[in-house]
Scaffold this motif. Structure first.
Motif, PDB file in Angstrom:
ATOM      1  N   MET A   1      -8.693  27.015  -0.092  1.00 62.45           N
ATOM      2  CA  MET A   1     -10.102  26.916   0.205  1.00 62.45           C
ATOM      3  C   MET A   1     -10.862  26.743  -1.102  1.00 62.45           C
ATOM      4  O   MET A   1     -10.645  27.455  -2.063  1.00 62.45           O
ATOM      5  CB  MET A   1     -10.547  28.183   0.932  1.00 62.45           C
ATOM      6  CG  MET A   1     -12.024  28.179   1.215  1.00 62.45           C
ATOM      7  SD  MET A   1     -12.512  29.406   2.430  1.00 62.45           S
ATOM      8  CE  MET A   1     -12.733  30.829   1.420  1.00 62.45           C
ATOM      9  N   THR A   2     -11.774  25.804  -1.139  1.00 60.15           N
ATOM     10  CA  THR A   2     -12.589  25.542  -2.302  1.00 60.15           C
ATOM     11  C   THR A   2     -13.957  26.163  -2.102  1.00 60.15           C
ATOM     12  O   THR A   2     -14.531  26.054  -1.030  1.00 60.15           O
ATOM     13  CB  THR A   2     -12.755  24.026  -2.510  1.00 60.15           C
ATOM     14  OG1 THR A   2     -11.467  23.433  -2.606  1.00 60.15           O
ATOM     15  CG2 THR A   2     -13.561  23.737  -3.745  1.00 60.15           C
ATOM     16  N   GLY A  48     -18.869  23.829   9.017  1.00 59.00           N
ATOM     17  CA  GLY A  48     -18.703  22.383   8.970  1.00 59.00           C
ATOM     18  C   GLY A  48     -19.160  21.727   7.685  1.00 59.00           C
ATOM     19  O   GLY A  48     -18.982  20.532   7.497  1.00 59.00           O
ATOM     20  N   MET A  49     -19.742  22.470   6.776  1.00 56.04           N
ATOM     21  CA  MET A  49     -20.212  21.895   5.518  1.00 56.04           C
ATOM     22  C   MET A  49     -19.034  21.768   4.550  1.00 56.04           C
ATOM     23  O   MET A  49     -18.264  22.708   4.388  1.00 56.04           O
ATOM     24  CB  MET A  49     -21.312  22.779   4.913  1.00 56.04           C
ATOM     25  CG  MET A  49     -22.546  22.878   5.792  1.00 56.04           C
ATOM     26  SD  MET A  49     -23.747  24.076   5.173  1.00 56.04           S
ATOM     27  CE  MET A  49     -24.210  23.329   3.628  1.00 56.04           C
ATOM     28  N   VAL A  77     -15.956  25.470   1.519  1.00 50.12           N
ATOM     29  CA  VAL A  77     -15.203  24.424   2.196  1.00 50.12           C
ATOM     30  C   VAL A  77     -14.071  25.075   2.984  1.00 50.12           C
ATOM     31  O   VAL A  77     -13.332  25.894   2.460  1.00 50.12           O
ATOM     32  CB  VAL A  77     -14.646  23.404   1.182  1.00 50.12           C
ATOM     33  CG1 VAL A  77     -13.798  22.363   1.865  1.00 50.12           C
ATOM     34  CG2 VAL A  77     -15.796  22.752   0.413  1.00 50.12           C
ATOM     35  N   GLY A  78     -13.966  24.749   4.260  1.00 45.16           N
ATOM     36  CA  GLY A  78     -12.927  25.316   5.111  1.00 45.16           C
ATOM     37  C   GLY A  78     -13.336  26.609   5.782  1.00 45.16           C
ATOM     38  O   GLY A  78     -12.556  27.204   6.514  1.00 45.16           O
ATOM     39  N   GLY A  79     -14.557  27.055   5.528  1.00 46.65           N
ATOM     40  CA  GLY A  79     -15.060  28.291   6.135  1.00 46.65           C
ATOM     41  C   GLY A  79     -16.553  28.171   6.356  1.00 46.65           C
ATOM     42  O   GLY A  79     -17.142  27.107   6.184  1.00 46.65           O
TER      43      GLY A  79
END
Length: 109
Positions: A1-2, A48-49, A77-79
């Motif tokens: 996750m970033t 979704g961002m 990202v991813g969360g």
């Protein structure tokens, strides 16, 4: 996750003298009856961002709402990303959800 943090002007003020002053709104440094001029702050979780474009789209839609003064977006990202909103009054949850939906994202409940 970033994780990426993008600040869009939300800042905390710290008094130069000791104590909290009016900066936190707790009343330690001010008379208890003095109204706080501090803006109301809401924290939203938005799903979704994934990039700077997403941040700009959400920022644009939320900034168009009456009373919104400052936004701070913490992109995950991813969360669920965190969006903090400082406004002149209590935010209308329906309007916030509608603005996020209009930008193409989902308000996490």
């Amino acid at each position: 996750m970033t994780e990426q943090r993008i600040e869009l002007g939300l800042s905390a003020s710290t008094p130069t003298s000791g104590g909290c002053g009016d900066a936190c709104g707790c009343g330690h440094g001010a008379a208890a009856s003095a109204p706080s001029s501090r803006p109301a702050t809401d924290e939203l979780r938005v799903e979704g961002m994934t990039c700077d474009h997403c941040v700009r789209a959400v920022t644009e839609e939320l900034s168009a709402l009456d009373g919104v003064e400052v936004l701070d977006v913490e992109l995950h990202v991813g969360g669920a990303s965190i969006v903090r909103i400082a406004s002149t009054g209590a935010a209308d949850e329906t309007a916030l959800a509608g603005a996020i939906d209009e930008a193409g994202y989902t308000l996490a409940r």
